[in-house]
Design a protein around this motif. Structure first.
Motif, PDB file in Angstrom:
ATOM      1  N   GLN A   1       0.860  -1.136  -0.071  1.00  0.00           N
ATOM      2  CA  GLN A   1       0.010   0.083  -0.019  1.00  0.00           C
ATOM      3  C   GLN A   1       0.775   1.254  -0.122  1.00  0.00           C
ATOM      4  O   GLN A   1       0.606   2.234  -0.755  1.00  0.00           O
ATOM      5  CB  GLN A   1      -1.010   0.210   1.157  1.00  0.00           C
ATOM      6  CG  GLN A   1      -1.984   1.244   1.135  1.00  0.00           C
ATOM      7  CD  GLN A   1      -2.892   1.164   2.263  1.00  0.00           C
ATOM      8  OE1 GLN A   1      -2.893   0.290   3.253  1.00  0.00           O
ATOM      9  NE2 GLN A   1      -3.702   1.906   2.504  1.00  0.00           N
ATOM     10  N   ASP A   2       1.768   1.230   0.590  1.00  0.00           N
ATOM     11  CA  ASP A   2       2.705   2.397   0.739  1.00  0.00           C
ATOM     12  C   ASP A   2       3.535   2.554  -0.449  1.00  0.00           C
ATOM     13  O   ASP A   2       3.868   3.839  -0.856  1.00  0.00           O
ATOM     14  CB  ASP A   2       3.779   2.382   1.989  1.00  0.00           C
ATOM     15  CG  ASP A   2       3.076   2.341   3.473  1.00  0.00           C
ATOM     16  OD1 ASP A   2       1.977   2.829   3.383  1.00  0.00           O
ATOM     17  OD2 ASP A   2       3.674   2.141   4.472  1.00  0.00           O
ATOM     18  N   THR A   3       3.926   1.620  -0.825  1.00  0.00           N
ATOM     19  CA  THR A   3       4.785   1.397  -2.316  1.00  0.00           C
ATOM     20  C   THR A   3       3.860   2.073  -3.267  1.00  0.00           C
ATOM     21  O   THR A   3       4.306   3.008  -3.987  1.00  0.00           O
ATOM     22  CB  THR A   3       5.352   0.058  -2.577  1.00  0.00           C
ATOM     23  OG1 THR A   3       5.883  -0.451  -1.736  1.00  0.00           O
ATOM     24  CG2 THR A   3       5.930   0.098  -3.812  1.00  0.00           C
ATOM     25  N   PHE A   4       2.684   1.811  -3.501  1.00  0.00           N
ATOM     26  CA  PHE A   4       1.688   2.326  -4.553  1.00  0.00           C
ATOM     27  C   PHE A   4       1.406   3.693  -4.399  1.00  0.00           C
ATOM     28  O   PHE A   4       1.391   4.440  -5.330  1.00  0.00           O
ATOM     29  CB  PHE A   4       0.503   1.093  -4.825  1.00  0.00           C
ATOM     30  CG  PHE A   4       0.917   0.231  -5.856  1.00  0.00           C
ATOM     31  CD1 PHE A   4       0.610   0.291  -6.999  1.00  0.00           C
ATOM     32  CD2 PHE A   4       1.381  -1.023  -5.227  1.00  0.00           C
ATOM     33  CE1 PHE A   4       1.162  -0.819  -7.938  1.00  0.00           C
ATOM     34  CE2 PHE A   4       2.018  -2.067  -5.863  1.00  0.00           C
ATOM     35  CZ  PHE A   4       1.509  -2.078  -7.305  1.00  0.00           C
ATOM     36  N   TYR A   5       1.488   3.853  -2.834  1.00  0.00           N
ATOM     37  CA  TYR A   5       1.081   5.484  -2.636  1.00  0.00           C
ATOM     38  C   TYR A   5       2.208   6.257  -3.397  1.00  0.00           C
ATOM     39  O   TYR A   5       1.907   7.376  -3.609  1.00  0.00           O
ATOM     40  CB  TYR A   5       0.949   5.564  -1.118  1.00  0.00           C
ATOM     41  CG  TYR A   5       0.716   7.046  -0.832  1.00  0.00           C
ATOM     42  CD1 TYR A   5      -0.420   7.891  -1.137  1.00  0.00           C
ATOM     43  CD2 TYR A   5       1.539   7.666  -0.166  1.00  0.00           C
ATOM     44  CE1 TYR A   5      -0.633   9.088  -0.558  1.00  0.00           C
ATOM     45  CE2 TYR A   5       1.684   8.966   0.160  1.00  0.00           C
ATOM     46  CZ  TYR A   5       0.511   9.748  -0.031  1.00  0.00           C
ATOM     47  OH  TYR A   5       0.255  11.042   0.296  1.00  0.00           O
ATOM     48  N   LYS A   6       3.632   5.858  -2.934  1.00  0.00           N
ATOM     49  CA  LYS A   6       4.687   6.577  -3.250  1.00  0.00           C
ATOM     50  C   LYS A   6       4.637   6.520  -4.908  1.00  0.00           C
ATOM     51  O   LYS A   6       5.194   7.539  -5.454  1.00  0.00           O
ATOM     52  CB  LYS A   6       6.049   5.890  -2.806  1.00  0.00           C
ATOM     53  CG  LYS A   6       6.127   5.983  -1.067  1.00  0.00           C
ATOM     54  CD  LYS A   6       7.314   5.391  -0.693  1.00  0.00           C
ATOM     55  CE  LYS A   6       7.273   5.699   0.771  1.00  0.00           C
ATOM     56  NZ  LYS A   6       8.473   4.792   1.411  1.00  0.00           N
TER      57      LYS A   6
ATOM     58  N   LEU B   1       2.293   6.855  -6.924  1.00  0.00           N
ATOM     59  CA  LEU B   1       1.471   7.725  -7.130  1.00  0.00           C
ATOM     60  C   LEU B   1       2.057   9.020  -7.328  1.00  0.00           C
ATOM     61  O   LEU B   1       1.876  10.028  -8.018  1.00  0.00           O
ATOM     62  CB  LEU B   1      -0.033   7.554  -6.491  1.00  0.00           C
ATOM     63  CG  LEU B   1      -0.876   6.542  -6.824  1.00  0.00           C
ATOM     64  CD1 LEU B   1      -2.178   6.430  -5.874  1.00  0.00           C
ATOM     65  CD2 LEU B   1      -1.290   6.825  -8.401  1.00  0.00           C
ATOM     66  N   LEU B   2       2.669   9.329  -5.932  1.00  0.00           N
ATOM     67  CA  LEU B   2       3.422  10.601  -5.820  1.00  0.00           C
ATOM     68  C   LEU B   2       4.424  10.813  -6.903  1.00  0.00           C
ATOM     69  O   LEU B   2       4.698  12.146  -7.059  1.00  0.00           O
ATOM     70  CB  LEU B   2       3.818  10.774  -4.446  1.00  0.00           C
ATOM     71  CG  LEU B   2       2.943  10.563  -3.221  1.00  0.00           C
ATOM     72  CD1 LEU B   2       3.991  10.521  -2.097  1.00  0.00           C
ATOM     73  CD2 LEU B   2       1.984  11.947  -3.199  1.00  0.00           C
ATOM     74  N   TYR B   3       5.231   9.808  -7.227  1.00  0.00           N
ATOM     75  CA  TYR B   3       6.315  10.046  -8.040  1.00  0.00           C
ATOM     76  C   TYR B   3       6.115   9.731  -9.522  1.00  0.00           C
ATOM     77  O   TYR B   3       7.160   9.521 -10.216  1.00  0.00           O
ATOM     78  CB  TYR B   3       7.512   9.416  -7.509  1.00  0.00           C
ATOM     79  CG  TYR B   3       7.803  10.223  -6.030  1.00  0.00           C
ATOM     80  CD1 TYR B   3       8.428  11.372  -5.865  1.00  0.00           C
ATOM     81  CD2 TYR B   3       7.496   9.193  -4.839  1.00  0.00           C
ATOM     82  CE1 TYR B   3       8.583  11.815  -4.812  1.00  0.00           C
ATOM     83  CE2 TYR B   3       7.944   9.958  -3.463  1.00  0.00           C
ATOM     84  CZ  TYR B   3       8.595  11.025  -3.479  1.00  0.00           C
ATOM     85  OH  TYR B   3       8.881  11.636  -2.286  1.00  0.00           O
ATOM     86  N   GLU B   4       4.942   9.341  -9.920  1.00  0.00           N
ATOM     87  CA  GLU B   4       4.595   8.759 -11.195  1.00  0.00           C
ATOM     88  C   GLU B   4       5.234   9.531 -12.244  1.00  0.00           C
ATOM     89  O   GLU B   4       5.782   9.010 -13.127  1.00  0.00           O
ATOM     90  CB  GLU B   4       3.010   8.361 -11.593  1.00  0.00           C
ATOM     91  CG  GLU B   4       2.343   9.484 -11.739  1.00  0.00           C
ATOM     92  CD  GLU B   4       0.933   8.996 -11.944  1.00  0.00           C
ATOM     93  OE1 GLU B   4       0.690   7.855 -12.444  1.00  0.00           O
ATOM     94  OE2 GLU B   4      -0.116   9.760 -11.356  1.00  0.00           O
TER      95      GLU B   4
ATOM     96  N   LYS C   1      10.112   1.022 -16.552  1.00  0.00           N
ATOM     97  CA  LYS C   1      10.870   1.045 -15.228  1.00  0.00           C
ATOM     98  C   LYS C   1       9.932   0.765 -14.031  1.00  0.00           C
ATOM     99  O   LYS C   1      10.565   0.463 -12.739  1.00  0.00           O
ATOM    100  CB  LYS C   1      12.097   1.938 -14.898  1.00  0.00           C
ATOM    101  CG  LYS C   1      13.085   1.963 -16.388  1.00  0.00           C
ATOM    102  CD  LYS C   1      14.252   2.712 -15.889  1.00  0.00           C
ATOM    103  CE  LYS C   1      15.059   2.824 -17.025  1.00  0.00           C
ATOM    104  NZ  LYS C   1      16.227   1.722 -16.921  1.00  0.00           N
ATOM    105  N   MET C   2       8.553   0.982 -14.258  1.00  0.00           N
ATOM    106  CA  MET C   2       7.816   1.033 -13.083  1.00  0.00           C
ATOM    107  C   MET C   2       7.836  -0.314 -12.335  1.00  0.00           C
ATOM    108  O   MET C   2       7.839  -0.204 -11.158  1.00  0.00           O
ATOM    109  CB  MET C   2       6.292   1.094 -13.682  1.00  0.00           C
ATOM    110  CG  MET C   2       5.331   1.456 -12.464  1.00  0.00           C
ATOM    111  SD  MET C   2       5.759   2.750 -11.212  1.00  0.00           S
ATOM    112  CE  MET C   2       4.782   3.996 -12.206  1.00  0.00           C
ATOM    113  N   SER C   3       7.737  -1.369 -12.888  1.00  0.00           N
ATOM    114  CA  SER C   3       7.746  -2.611 -12.207  1.00  0.00           C
ATOM    115  C   SER C   3       9.020  -2.787 -11.141  1.00  0.00           C
ATOM    116  O   SER C   3       9.058  -3.148 -10.027  1.00  0.00           O
ATOM    117  CB  SER C   3       7.884  -3.869 -13.092  1.00  0.00           C
ATOM    118  OG  SER C   3       7.753  -5.168 -12.155  1.00  0.00           O
ATOM    119  N   ALA C   4      10.225  -2.444 -11.760  1.00  0.00           N
ATOM    120  CA  ALA C   4      11.393  -2.599 -11.017  1.00  0.00           C
ATOM    121  C   ALA C   4      11.541  -1.429  -9.928  1.00  0.00           C
ATOM    122  O   ALA C   4      12.180  -1.694  -8.677  1.00  0.00           O
ATOM    123  CB  ALA C   4      12.798  -2.354 -12.081  1.00  0.00           C
TER     124      ALA C   4
END
Length: 165
Positions: free
Chosen positions: A35-40, A42-45, A52-55
């Protein structure tokens, strides 16, 4: 979010959850980290290249897990490359064999954390050397070295179990 994006996101979440649990996180901790990872994300997309999104996601999740371990003093120190002893080559098919799955998991648990990680990312998550390097902050050549040594360490422990001479 399009249906394809939703499916990709769910697939990544499932892979990350499985990987974090295999590293030793509880299911609840893994869910919190994801949850925190996906929140980050969204912040830095805007600053993350789509290819490179998956890595990037794996890298952030792994670092969050290690932070959790440090906070709870559960993390064992990683050995240096010089401390890692290697012997023979390990066939990749050993990692995917259905009938040896339990034995393979027992052997993986005995590996150093870094060796377990590179084997899991390469053969279970099917990441490229480049993706593994990005996830673990390693150069692709270092990934090859770690992977080679991980295979050798795996083979040594696997043979020592006495069931696979």
């Amino acid at each position: 979010m399009t249906p394809a994006q939703r499916e990709w996101t769910q697939n990544q979440m499932n892979k990350m959850h499985s990987y974090l649990v295999k590293l030793g996180a509880s299911s609840e901790d893994a869910k919190d980290i994801i949850q925190d990872t996906f929140y980050k994300a969204l912040l830095y997309e805007d600053s993350i290249k789509p290819d490179k999104m998956s890595a990037w996601l794996f890298k952030v999740a792994i670092h969050a897990y290690y932070d959790l371990c440090r906070r709870s003093k559960r993390q064992a120190s990683l050995p240096s490359l010089e401390e890692l002893v290697s012997t023979e080559f390990l066939p990749e098919e050993w990692l995917t064999s259905q009938e040896d799955r339990q034995e393979v998991q027992k052997v993986l648990e005995k590996l150093s954390p870094v060796h377990k990680q590179v084997l899991e990312l390469r053969y279970r998550q099917e990441m490229s050397y480049k993706e593994i390097g990005e996830s673990l902050d390693l150069k692709p050549n270092n990934v090859k070295t770690y992977l080679s040594r991980a295979k050798k360490q795996f083979a040594k422990i696997y043979r020592r179990s006495g069931k696979h001479e």
